[in-house]
Motif scaffolding. Structure first.
Motif, PDB file in Angstrom:
ATOM      1  N   SER A   1     -57.524 -23.297 -22.834  1.00 15.44           N
ATOM      2  CA  SER A   1     -58.314 -22.258 -22.167  1.00 15.44           C
ATOM      3  C   SER A   1     -59.408 -21.785 -23.113  1.00 15.44           C
ATOM      4  CB  SER A   1     -57.429 -21.098 -21.731  1.00 15.44           C
ATOM      5  OG  SER A   1     -56.859 -20.471 -22.849  1.00 15.44           O
ATOM      6  N   LYS A   2     -60.530 -21.378 -22.565  1.00 16.76           N
ATOM      7  CA  LYS A   2     -61.705 -21.014 -23.358  1.00 16.76           C
ATOM      8  C   LYS A   2     -61.855 -19.503 -23.410  1.00 16.76           C
ATOM      9  CE  LYS A   2     -63.822 -25.268 -22.048  1.00 16.76           C
ATOM     10  NZ  LYS A   2     -64.443 -25.930 -20.958  1.00 16.76           N
ATOM     11  N   ASN A   3     -62.338 -19.009 -24.534  1.00 23.45           N
ATOM     12  CA  ASN A   3     -62.572 -17.574 -24.632  1.00 23.45           C
ATOM     13  C   ASN A   3     -63.921 -17.228 -24.014  1.00 23.45           C
ATOM     14  OD1 ASN A   3     -64.446 -18.298 -26.545  1.00 23.45           O
ATOM     15  ND2 ASN A   3     -63.218 -17.660 -28.284  1.00 23.45           N
TER      16      ASN A   3
ATOM     17  N   GLY B   1     -47.973 -16.933 -24.316  1.00 22.76           N
ATOM     18  CA  GLY B   1     -49.270 -17.040 -24.980  1.00 22.76           C
ATOM     19  C   GLY B   1     -50.365 -17.513 -24.057  1.00 22.76           C
ATOM     20  N   ARG B   2     -51.526 -17.749 -24.643  1.00 23.09           N
ATOM     21  CA  ARG B   2     -52.654 -18.249 -23.877  1.00 23.09           C
ATOM     22  C   ARG B   2     -52.434 -19.724 -23.582  1.00 23.09           C
ATOM     23  NH1 ARG B   2     -58.715 -17.774 -26.163  1.00 23.09           N
ATOM     24  NH2 ARG B   2     -57.946 -19.446 -27.461  1.00 23.09           N
ATOM     25  N   LYS B   3     -52.862 -20.179 -22.429  1.00 23.35           N
ATOM     26  CA  LYS B   3     -52.658 -21.574 -22.040  1.00 23.35           C
ATOM     27  C   LYS B   3     -53.443 -22.486 -22.980  1.00 23.35           C
ATOM     28  CE  LYS B   3     -52.079 -20.407 -17.199  1.00 23.35           C
ATOM     29  NZ  LYS B   3     -52.646 -20.500 -15.858  1.00 23.35           N
TER      30      LYS B   3
ATOM     31  N   ASN C   1     -45.974 -11.729 -26.435  1.00 22.31           N
ATOM     32  CA  ASN C   1     -46.489 -12.571 -25.373  1.00 22.31           C
ATOM     33  C   ASN C   1     -45.915 -13.967 -25.598  1.00 22.31           C
ATOM     34  OD1 ASN C   1     -47.913 -13.764 -23.358  1.00 22.31           O
ATOM     35  ND2 ASN C   1     -49.927 -13.501 -24.275  1.00 22.31           N
TER      36      ASN C   1
END
Length: 139
Positions: free
Chosen positions: A36-38, A31-33, A28
Motif C-alpha cells: 500500500s502507498k502512503n 498493520g498496513r497492507k 495494530n
C-alpha cells in the motif's frame, strides 16, 4: 472480593490491566497492507499524470512558453493556472506561487525598523532609521 492497590487503580490514562496490550503485542497487529502507498507517493503519482490541453489554450500558452506540447503533467497545469490567477490579482495565488518558487521569507521587516526616505525639494534625499554606525548614502 479483591482489594485494588494504587498500582491497579483504573481511571484516566490507566486502563484495566486485562485490556492493556500484552508485552510483545502491537496496537495494530495486522498493520498496513503490504504494497500500500502512503499519501505523498500517491500525490506524486497524480502530479506526474499527463493532461491533454485543448488546442485554443495550447496556442495561447505556446506564445508565452515556446516548445510547450499538448501533453503536460498535472503539476505544470496547476502551476500555470495558479500563475494566471496571480496575474489577475489574486493575492493568495500570488503568495502560493512565490512560496513554491522561492520558499518562505527568510526575514521580515517591522515598520519600526524600516528605512524612511524623505524627498526634499532639491531632489536629494535623507534616510532615517539607519542602523547605528552606518553612514548615510547619497549626501
Amino acid at each position: 472480593m479483591t482489594t485494588q492497590t494504587m498500582d491497579d487503580s483504573i481511571g484516566y490514562g490507566r486502563p484495566p490491566r486485562t485490556t492493556q496490550f500484552q508485552p510483545g503485542q502491537s496496537g495494530n497487529p495486522t498493520g498496513r497492507k503490504p504494497g500500500s502507498k502512503n499519501r505523498s507517493t500517491v500525490a506524486r503519482q497524480v502530479l506526474d499524470l499527463a493532461v491533454n490541453l485543448p488546442p485554443h489554450k495550447l496556442a495561447r500558452l505556446q506564445q508565452m512558453l515556446p516548445g510547450l506540447t499538448a501533453d503536460i503533467d498535472v503539476e505544470l497545469a496547476m502551476t500555470l493556472a495558479l500563475a494566471v490567477r496571480a496575474i489577475k490579482g489574486n493575492i493568495n495565488a500570488y503568495k502560493a506561487l512565490m512560496y513554491s518558487a522561492y520558499g518562505s521569507p527568510k526575514q521580515t521587516i517591522d515598520s519600526e525598523d524600516a528605512f524612511q526616505i524623505i524627498w526634499l525639494e532639491s531632489k536629494t534625499y535623507e534616510v532615517k532609521g539607519l542602523p547605528v554606525g552606518q553612514k548615510q548614502q547619497g549626501s
